[in-house]
Motif scaffolding. Structure first.
Motif, short mmCIF file in Angstrom:
data_model
loop_
_atom_site.label_atom_id
_atom_site.label_comp_id
_atom_site.label_asym_id
_atom_site.label_seq_id
_atom_site.Cartn_x
_atom_site.Cartn_y
_atom_site.Cartn_z
N SER A 56 0.85 -1.19 0.00
CA SER A 56 0.00 0.00 0.00
C SER A 56 0.88 1.23 0.00
O SER A 56 1.96 1.25 0.61
CB SER A 56 -0.91 0.01 1.23
N THR A 57 0.42 2.28 -0.68
CA THR A 57 1.15 3.55 -0.69
C THR A 57 0.47 4.59 0.19
O THR A 57 0.94 5.72 0.29
CB THR A 57 1.28 4.09 -2.12
N GLY A 58 -0.63 4.21 0.83
CA GLY A 58 -1.34 5.11 1.73
C GLY A 58 -2.58 4.43 2.27
O GLY A 58 -3.29 3.74 1.53
N PHE A 59 -2.85 4.61 3.55
CA PHE A 59 -3.99 3.92 4.17
C PHE A 59 -4.38 4.62 5.46
O PHE A 59 -3.65 5.48 5.98
CB PHE A 59 -3.64 2.45 4.45
N GLU A 60 -5.54 4.24 5.99
CA GLU A 60 -6.04 4.80 7.24
C GLU A 60 -5.63 3.92 8.40
O GLU A 60 -5.74 2.69 8.33
CB GLU A 60 -7.57 4.91 7.19
N LEU A 61 -5.14 4.52 9.49
CA LEU A 61 -4.69 3.77 10.65
C LEU A 61 -5.28 4.42 11.91
O LEU A 61 -4.75 5.41 12.42
CB LEU A 61 -3.16 3.76 10.72
N PRO A 62 -6.39 3.85 12.43
CA PRO A 62 -7.03 4.43 13.62
C PRO A 62 -6.12 4.32 14.85
O PRO A 62 -5.14 3.56 14.84
CB PRO A 62 -8.29 3.57 13.79
N PRO A 63 -6.43 5.03 15.92
CA PRO A 63 -5.62 4.96 17.14
C PRO A 63 -5.53 3.53 17.67
O PRO A 63 -6.53 2.78 17.67
CB PRO A 63 -6.38 5.86 18.12
N GLY A 64 -4.34 3.13 18.10
CA GLY A 64 -4.13 1.81 18.67
C GLY A 64 -4.00 0.69 17.67
O GLY A 64 -3.80 -0.47 18.05
N ARG A 65 -4.06 0.98 16.39
CA ARG A 65 -3.98 -0.05 15.36
C ARG A 65 -2.58 -0.09 14.75
O ARG A 65 -1.80 0.85 14.87
CB ARG A 65 -5.02 0.20 14.26
N SER A 66 -2.30 -1.19 14.06
CA SER A 66 -1.00 -1.35 13.41
C SER A 66 -1.20 -2.07 12.08
O SER A 66 -2.23 -2.71 11.84
CB SER A 66 -0.03 -2.14 14.29
N ARG A 67 -0.18 -1.97 11.24
CA ARG A 67 -0.19 -2.67 9.95
C ARG A 67 1.24 -3.00 9.57
O ARG A 67 2.14 -2.18 9.77
CB ARG A 67 -0.85 -1.82 8.87
N ALA A 68 1.44 -4.20 9.04
CA ALA A 68 2.79 -4.66 8.68
C ALA A 68 2.93 -4.78 7.17
O ALA A 68 1.97 -5.10 6.46
CB ALA A 68 3.09 -6.00 9.35
N PHE A 69 4.15 -4.52 6.70
CA PHE A 69 4.48 -4.62 5.28
C PHE A 69 5.75 -5.44 5.12
O PHE A 69 6.70 -5.29 5.90
CB PHE A 69 4.72 -3.24 4.67
N GLN A 70 5.76 -6.32 4.14
CA GLN A 70 6.96 -7.08 3.80
C GLN A 70 7.64 -6.40 2.63
O GLN A 70 7.06 -6.26 1.55
CB GLN A 70 6.60 -8.52 3.43
N ALA A 71 8.86 -5.94 2.86
CA ALA A 71 9.60 -5.26 1.80
C ALA A 71 10.43 -6.26 1.01
O ALA A 71 10.91 -7.25 1.56
CB ALA A 71 10.51 -4.19 2.38
N PRO A 72 10.61 -6.05 -0.28
CA PRO A 72 11.53 -6.89 -1.05
C PRO A 72 12.96 -6.62 -0.62
O PRO A 72 13.24 -5.59 0.02
CB PRO A 72 11.28 -6.45 -2.49
N PRO A 73 13.90 -7.50 -0.94
CA PRO A 73 15.30 -7.22 -0.61
C PRO A 73 15.80 -6.00 -1.37
O PRO A 73 15.31 -5.67 -2.46
CB PRO A 73 16.03 -8.49 -1.05
N ASN A 74 16.78 -5.32 -0.76
CA ASN A 74 17.38 -4.14 -1.39
C ASN A 74 16.35 -3.06 -1.71
O ASN A 74 16.38 -2.44 -2.78
CB ASN A 74 18.16 -4.54 -2.64
#
Length: 336
Positions: A56-74
């Motif tokens: 994702s390049t932009g998203f909503e994140l309410p208080p107390g919430r989290s979101r994880a992203f897996q990045a490619p190498p390099n």
């Protein structure tokens, strides 16, 4: 337990470990974004030109919430928080009071941040040192803390956890104190922007405004050539980016001495997206993975005294070699 059972269990554990190591290297770092603010934050992400976009390049994140992203190498790029956003539930169009990326949508879609905004910047390198920093070169809108976990090296936490909006001088203040501009954005003068005759570390020096930022957040970039005390390194880590952190890490960089100049590479350059200087170019690699029947991890069953079944060293090595060959093949498919 007979010898074959011992061999099967040991081989399974060993191959699982290797599989995890391969996948970790193939997938790169995991970024976890946490919102500890008392209000919603709309994080934005921007990958550099030579890196793939995240999920994702932009998203909503309410208080107390989290979101994880897996990045490619390099992978290299940045994260920031947008505030005061409003998007039409039907069309999805709208904008943000601070940190807006100008896409007119929740997703930034490759658009960069509209200053002022606090930036968390990363260069993730497979088998070498990662570089990361928190930059105030484009101003400030939210407190940010970056923690590195599971890596090797110094791996200090860094960030700006002070509310600079409360300390912002009137000439830099945005609106009613929603954000604080950089002197470069406010005055557009080369001595503040490190441009023109001031486009080098020798000519561009700290100003009263950058020193104000540096005093409040000593481990963050305060101006473009603030490398020695603002760039941090770690190898093989995952990273947590926290907006409005309630407390700092026990390994916080605020409580540690600045990294020495030797930890940064001499090939520094101004980041063309934000104007902040990033240190790149380490060639440090990880150590070789031990392999062979004399290594301490190798199952100690070759010298077993079982009278029911004798397996030659050749057979064991052949079986193990075949297993790892298949593992490498399938991991290249599964982990990609």
């Amino acid at each position: 337990m007979d010898l074959m059972t011992h061999f099967s269990q040991s081989s399974y554990l060993m191959i699982t470990l290797i599989f995890l190591l391969i996948c970790k290297g193939t997938l790169g770092a995991t970024f976890t974004i946490i919102n500890k603010c008392g209000h919603t934050v709309w994080p934005g992400t921007l990958s550099n030109a030579d890196s793939s976009r995240l999920d994702s390049t932009g998203f909503e994140l309410p208080p107390g919430r989290s979101r994880a992203f897996q990045a490619p190498p390099n992978w290299s790029g940045r994260f920031w928080g947008r505030t005061g956003c409003s998007f039409d539930p039907t069309t999805g169009q709208g904008g943000c009071a601070t940190g807006d990326c100008g896409s007119n949508q929740i997703e930034c879609n490759g658009a960069g941040v509209n200053p002022p905004a606090t930036l968390a910047e990363f260069t993730i390198r497979l088998g070498a040192l990662d570089f990361y920093d928190v930059s105030l070169v484009d101003g400030y809108n939210l407190p940010i803390l970056v923690d590195a976990t599971g890596g090797t090296g110094a791996c200090l936490s860094t960030g700006c956890v002070t509310d600079l909006n409360q300390q912002c001088p009137p000439e830099l203040r945005v609106g009613n104190g929603e954000a604080c501009k950089s002197a470069c954005e406010a005055f557009a003068r080369p001595e503040y922007c490190c441009s023109g005759d001031y486009a080098s570390p020798a000519t561009c020096k700290p100003t009263a405004y950058s020193e104000m930022f540096k005093s409040a957040c000593p481990k963050s970039y305060s101006y473009a050539y603030d490398d020695p005390t603002s760039t941090f390194t770690c190898s093989g880590a995952d990273y947590t980016i926290t907006f409005c952190p309630s407390s700092t890490s026990k390994k916080s960089a605020r409580d540690m001495p600045p990294p020495s100049d030797s930890s940064t590479d001499t090939n520094t350059g101004t980041d063309t997206t934000s104007g902040s200087s990033g240190t790149k170019g380490s060639t440090t690699g990880t150590g070789g993975f031990p392999f062979g029947d004399t290594s301490s991890w190798f199952p100690n069953f070759v010298t077993g005294d079982s009278s029911k079944l004798l397996i030659s060293t050749y057979t064991l090595h052949a079986t193990l070699t075949l297993s790892i060959t298949l593992l490498l093949y399938f991991s290249s498919i599964t982990c990609s």
